[in-house]
Design an enzyme around this catalytic site. Structure first.
Site, PDB file in Angstrom:
ATOM      1  N   ASP A  22       0.846  -1.186   0.000  1.00 39.73           N
ATOM      2  CA  ASP A  22       0.000   0.000   0.000  1.00 39.73           C
ATOM      3  C   ASP A  22       0.887   1.243   0.000  1.00 39.73           C
ATOM      4  O   ASP A  22       1.685   1.434   0.916  1.00 39.73           O
ATOM      5  CB  ASP A  22      -0.898  -0.046   1.246  1.00 39.73           C
ATOM      6  CG  ASP A  22      -1.667   1.254   1.450  1.00 39.73           C
ATOM      7  OD1 ASP A  22      -1.778   2.026   0.489  1.00 39.73           O
ATOM      8  OD2 ASP A  22      -2.143   1.470   2.583  1.00 39.73           O
ATOM      9  N   ASP A  30      -1.747  -1.251  -3.770  1.00 38.26           N
ATOM     10  CA  ASP A  30      -2.089  -0.517  -4.995  1.00 38.26           C
ATOM     11  C   ASP A  30      -0.974  -0.620  -6.029  1.00 38.26           C
ATOM     12  O   ASP A  30       0.088  -1.201  -5.767  1.00 38.26           O
ATOM     13  CB  ASP A  30      -2.412   0.946  -4.655  1.00 38.26           C
ATOM     14  CG  ASP A  30      -1.327   1.566  -3.789  1.00 38.26           C
ATOM     15  OD1 ASP A  30      -0.135   1.361  -4.105  1.00 38.26           O
ATOM     16  OD2 ASP A  30      -1.662   2.222  -2.774  1.00 38.26           O
ATOM     17  N   ASP A  99      -4.473 -10.543 -15.551  1.00 39.53           N
ATOM     18  CA  ASP A  99      -5.505 -11.529 -15.315  1.00 39.53           C
ATOM     19  C   ASP A  99      -6.695 -11.184 -16.209  1.00 39.53           C
ATOM     20  O   ASP A  99      -7.122 -10.030 -16.262  1.00 39.53           O
ATOM     21  CB  ASP A  99      -5.929 -11.486 -13.838  1.00 39.53           C
ATOM     22  CG  ASP A  99      -6.237 -12.858 -13.286  1.00 39.53           C
ATOM     23  OD1 ASP A  99      -6.985 -13.588 -13.944  1.00 39.53           O
ATOM     24  OD2 ASP A  99      -5.734 -13.180 -12.189  1.00 39.53           O
ATOM     25  N   ASP A 205      -8.654 -16.612 -16.401  1.00 36.05           N
ATOM     26  CA  ASP A 205      -9.440 -17.175 -15.313  1.00 36.05           C
ATOM     27  C   ASP A 205     -10.463 -18.188 -15.830  1.00 36.05           C
ATOM     28  O   ASP A 205     -11.156 -17.910 -16.817  1.00 36.05           O
ATOM     29  CB  ASP A 205     -10.168 -16.015 -14.623  1.00 36.05           C
ATOM     30  CG  ASP A 205     -10.751 -16.385 -13.286  1.00 36.05           C
ATOM     31  OD1 ASP A 205      -9.963 -16.709 -12.379  1.00 36.05           O
ATOM     32  OD2 ASP A 205     -11.980 -16.335 -13.139  1.00 36.05           O
ATOM     33  N   GLU A 255      -6.281 -21.004 -16.767  1.00 39.35           N
ATOM     34  CA  GLU A 255      -6.630 -21.738 -15.547  1.00 39.35           C
ATOM     35  C   GLU A 255      -7.661 -22.791 -15.942  1.00 39.35           C
ATOM     36  O   GLU A 255      -8.778 -22.457 -16.314  1.00 39.35           O
ATOM     37  CB  GLU A 255      -7.211 -20.787 -14.498  1.00 39.35           C
ATOM     38  CG  GLU A 255      -7.402 -21.476 -13.163  1.00 39.35           C
ATOM     39  CD  GLU A 255      -8.413 -20.782 -12.261  1.00 39.35           C
ATOM     40  OE1 GLU A 255      -8.345 -20.976 -11.050  1.00 39.35           O
ATOM     41  OE2 GLU A 255      -9.294 -20.072 -12.767  1.00 39.35           O
ATOM     42  N   HIS A 329      -3.342 -17.388  -5.077  1.00 36.62           N
ATOM     43  CA  HIS A 329      -4.285 -16.706  -4.188  1.00 36.62           C
ATOM     44  C   HIS A 329      -5.489 -17.568  -3.824  1.00 36.62           C
ATOM     45  O   HIS A 329      -6.335 -17.132  -3.047  1.00 36.62           O
ATOM     46  CB  HIS A 329      -4.753 -15.408  -4.860  1.00 36.62           C
ATOM     47  CG  HIS A 329      -5.535 -15.683  -6.115  1.00 36.62           C
ATOM     48  ND1 HIS A 329      -4.971 -16.245  -7.238  1.00 36.62           N
ATOM     49  CD2 HIS A 329      -6.837 -15.519  -6.404  1.00 36.62           C
ATOM     50  CE1 HIS A 329      -5.889 -16.413  -8.162  1.00 36.62           C
ATOM     51  NE2 HIS A 329      -7.037 -15.968  -7.684  1.00 36.62           N
ATOM     52  N   ASP A 330      -5.593 -18.761  -4.414  1.00 32.32           N
ATOM     53  CA  ASP A 330      -6.700 -19.671  -4.094  1.00 32.32           C
ATOM     54  C   ASP A 330      -6.253 -20.851  -3.222  1.00 32.32           C
ATOM     55  O   ASP A 330      -7.074 -21.689  -2.862  1.00 32.32           O
ATOM     56  CB  ASP A 330      -7.312 -20.257  -5.372  1.00 32.32           C
ATOM     57  CG  ASP A 330      -8.016 -19.211  -6.228  1.00 32.32           C
ATOM     58  OD1 ASP A 330      -8.472 -18.198  -5.671  1.00 32.32           O
ATOM     59  OD2 ASP A 330      -8.099 -19.421  -7.455  1.00 32.32           O
TER      60      ASP A 330
HETATM   61  O1  TEU Z   1     -10.660 -19.650  -9.652  1.00 35.56           O
HETATM   62  C1  TEU Z   1     -11.470 -20.639 -10.153  1.00 35.56           C
HETATM   63  C2  TEU Z   1     -11.401 -21.818  -9.378  1.00 35.56           C
HETATM   64  O2  TEU Z   1     -11.363 -22.890  -9.936  1.00 35.56           O
HETATM   65  C3  TEU Z   1     -11.364 -21.613  -7.912  1.00 35.56           C
HETATM   66  O3  TEU Z   1     -12.558 -21.035  -7.585  1.00 35.56           O
HETATM   67  C4  TEU Z   1     -11.163 -22.875  -7.244  1.00 35.56           C
HETATM   68  O4  TEU Z   1     -11.901 -23.877  -7.840  1.00 35.56           O
HETATM   69  C5  TEU Z   1     -11.626 -22.759  -5.850  1.00 35.56           C
HETATM   70  O5  TEU Z   1     -10.899 -21.783  -5.188  1.00 35.56           O
HETATM   71  C6  TEU Z   1     -11.434 -24.066  -5.209  1.00 35.56           C
HETATM   72  O6  TEU Z   1     -12.228 -24.149  -4.108  1.00 35.56           O
HETATM   73  C7  TEU Z   1     -10.650 -18.442 -10.291  1.00 35.56           C
HETATM   74  C8  TEU Z   1      -9.873 -17.444  -9.480  1.00 35.56           C
HETATM   75  O7  TEU Z   1      -8.548 -17.854  -9.356  1.00 35.56           O
HETATM   76  C9  TEU Z   1     -10.559 -17.269  -8.163  1.00 35.56           C
HETATM   77  O8  TEU Z   1      -9.850 -16.423  -7.311  1.00 35.56           O
HETATM   78  C10 TEU Z   1     -11.928 -16.715  -8.444  1.00 35.56           C
HETATM   79  O9  TEU Z   1     -12.642 -16.626  -7.249  1.00 35.56           O
HETATM   80  C11 TEU Z   1     -12.705 -17.575  -9.427  1.00 35.56           C
HETATM   81  O10 TEU Z   1     -11.947 -17.946 -10.548  1.00 35.56           O
HETATM   82  C12 TEU Z   1     -13.884 -16.817  -9.965  1.00 35.56           C
HETATM   83  O11 TEU Z   1     -13.444 -15.798 -10.810  1.00 35.56           O
END
Ligand code: TEU
Length: 560
Positions: A22, A30, A99, A205, A255, A329-330
């Site tokens: 930030d 940011d 993205d 995505d 993805e 991030h997931d």
């Molecule tokens: O992720 C898609 C996705 O497959 C994830 O939602 C994953 O299946 C899930 O976290 C598992 O439980 C993408 C992005 O990376 C994610 O951050 C988004 O929330 C999602 O698409 C929707 O755009």
């Protein structure tokens, strides 16, 4: 064929801008914060930044719900800030991959606002609208039983026009109708606009979900086919290649949670008719329950992890290209998941081991912000302080509505595998809020920042950061790491992950102990040869090992 390409030889660093740096004291990371840290990324050796979404968004899913693809989210700065980031990155030979979230938009996107306004609006067909299904009891309900990835039905009733729209994710993320040529052309225009500006590619995505098979969207009242990996997606991607990607020297990664080795050869085949590479998901499900997924974590077997990763290694050799990742991030933090964060010694040791294991494979490695420091999962005891829509929806459905899991059960899942683990602010130094912000951080900083932070690692040759830095340099120096073939050794061993790579007369031998216990030295000729006459390229113990034994979380990489 395995032609040389820059995107095969580089390492990508993923930035989740909200949590990176930030620069204003707003508490939210940011773009200028990213620019400020470019030297840090150059020092690490990252060749590409994958920027999680920075477009205008109401942030129901932190930017993965876009309301304007051509402008920057106000909290993150301005387009001028973006342009400066791009040119400053390029000046340091760092590329920027954006993205691209075009399976769905935000429900605040003007396209959707128009689409939902009336049944005969010209944009009605841009989304997927269906009548409800009238059951034998005369009651009308959802068109079919398709479920959202974020829990509950994938259909939401819209009062205004009396129809349902499809949302594979949150209800604030309506799915675009890719069957409509105007939608496809609008997306391609957006892509061309960003590429003409000079960005270096896209991370796409859930791109494997853009084609909706007939039964997924049919008004049937029945179970529906999945939208992930429907064969029709390949036609759309080929069209995208023709209309956008062809002739541009960029990088694309899709993805694709549905990808198998076989379909990855289409998505990311060496023929190059669709994308450069995909993110496959198989290894990220290894500790998921069949019924409850990540909400009921299970122990995993190393032999299974090795089987999965090795199948991808050999399956795409000369046929396509892999992406290599533990974290994003997931996902929860890799060191907490596959390593050991319970003591400082084991944390550092196992973070390095995981890094070597991944970075010595074939494919383009991805580092998620903080992974290079060995950042860990956050302490989670309740939903307070959490932010993730996926977590909240699952809690509501599984605990409150259906009572399939108890609170304690789901909290175990959220703690171990919840996405918010990856989204705590980046730990820069020991000052307040880990140096992430001078204000109040949008999400709590992990309290371990006094021990785990960039400032204490950059100049320490023994740090996790320095280890990553060396791995990245090795990749540049030794073509065997990029282009070598792959063979898994000791497939059944439940402690050691051992593999061999070969290229133009050079052999790489990679040994990783995935346990906190000692292991017997592998009784295989490859190891004996490597130990005797190989050059030790990198290791996570300083002193030479006790001959004959492999130490807890040890890794060694030899070249012969
Ligand atoms: O992720 C898609 C996705 O497959 C994830 O939602 C994953 O299946 C899930 O976290 C598992 O439980 C993408 C992005 O990376 C994610 O951050 C988004 O929330 C999602 O698409 C929707 O755009």
């Amino acid at each position: 064929m395995n032609p040389k390409e820059w995107w095969k030889e580089t390492v990508v660093y993923q930035i989740y801008p909200r949590s990176f740096k930030d620069s204003t004291g707003s508490g939210v990371g940011d773009l200028n914060g990213v620019t400020e840290k470019l030297d840090y990324l150059a020092e690490l050796g990252a060749g590409v930044i994958w920027l999680s979404p920075v477009y205008e968004s109401p942030n129901v899913d932190n930017g993965y719900d876009i309301s304007d693809y051509l402008s920057i989210m106000k909290e993150f700065g301005t387009m001028a800030d973006f342009d400066r980031l791009l040119s400053e990155a390029h000046r340091r030979n760092i590329k920027i991959v954006m993205d691209l979230v075009v399976n769905h938009t935000s429900d605040r996107h003007p396209w959707f606002i128009e689409s939902r306004s009336s049944r005969d609006n010209p944009k009605r067909g841009w989304y997927i609208w269906r009548d409800g299904y009238k059951g034998p009891d005369g009651k009308t309900g959802v068109p079919n039983k398709l479920e959202s990835v974020f829990s509950g039905p994938a259909w939401k009733y819209d009062e205004k026009t009396g129809q349902y729209y499809l949302h594979l994710f949150a209800s604030a993320q309506p799915d675009l109708n890719w069957a409509n040529l105007d939608v496809r052309n609008a997306v391609f225009d957006i892509m061309n606009w960003w590429l003409d500006k000079g960005i270096d590619g896209f991370r796409m995505d859930v791109i494997d979900a853009i084609h909706k098979p007939e039964s997924a969207v049919a008004v049937s009242g029945k179970d529906a086919e999945t939208c992930f990996g429907s064969p029709g997606v390949h036609g759309y991607l080929k069209e995208m290649r023709r209309k956008v990607l062809a002739g541009r020297d960029i990088m694309t990664v899709g993805e694709c949670s549905s990808a198998t080795v076989k379909t990855a050869r289409l998505f990311a085949g060496s023929g190059g008719s669709e994308l450069n590479m995909v993110f496959q998901f198989e290894h990220t499900w290894i500790d998921h329950d069949k019924q409850f997924g990540k909400w009921r974590p299970l122990p995993y077997k190393l032999s299974r992890l090795k089987e999965i990763l090795s199948r991808w290694q050999t399956g795409l050799y000369k046929k396509g290209w892999n992406s290599l990742y533990w974290d994003n991030h997931d996902q929860p933090r890799a060191v907490s998941r596959f390593g050991d964060d319970s003591t400082e010694e084991n944390r550092v040791r196992s973070a390095k081991m995981l890094a070597a294991c991944l970075h010595m494979m074939q494919g383009t490695p991805y580092i998620y912000q903080g992974e290079e420091l060995g950042m860990t999962n956050m302490p989670i005891n309740s939903l307070d302080g959490l932010n993730d829509v996926e977590i909240f929806n699952a809690y509501r459905e599984l605990v409150e509505e259906k009572k399939l899991l108890t609170r304690d059960e789901i909290m175990t899942g959220i703690k171990k595998l919840g996405r918010d683990n990856a989204r705590t602010p980046m730990q820069w130094n020991t000052s307040a809020n880990a140096g992430f912000t001078t204000g109040k951080p949008w999400m709590k900083v992990n309290p371990n920042y006094k021990t785990i932070n960039a400032a204490s690692q950059i100049h320490d040759p023994e740090s996790v950061f320095s280890f990553y830095r060396r791995l990245i340099r090795l990749r540049r120096e030794y073509p065997v790491i990029v282009y070598g073939d792959y063979k898994l050794l000791l497939p059944g061993d439940e402690k050691l992950f051992v593999y061999r790579r070969r290229h133009e007369g050079k052999t790489l031998f990679v040994l990783c102990n995935f346990s906190g216990e000692k292991a017997a030295a592998p009784a295989i000729p490859e190891f004996k040869k490597a130990e005797k006459s190989g050059k030790l390229l990198i290791a996570n113990y300083n002193e030479d090992g006790p001959r004959g034994g492999i130490r807890p979380w040890e890794t060694r990489v030899y070249l012969t």
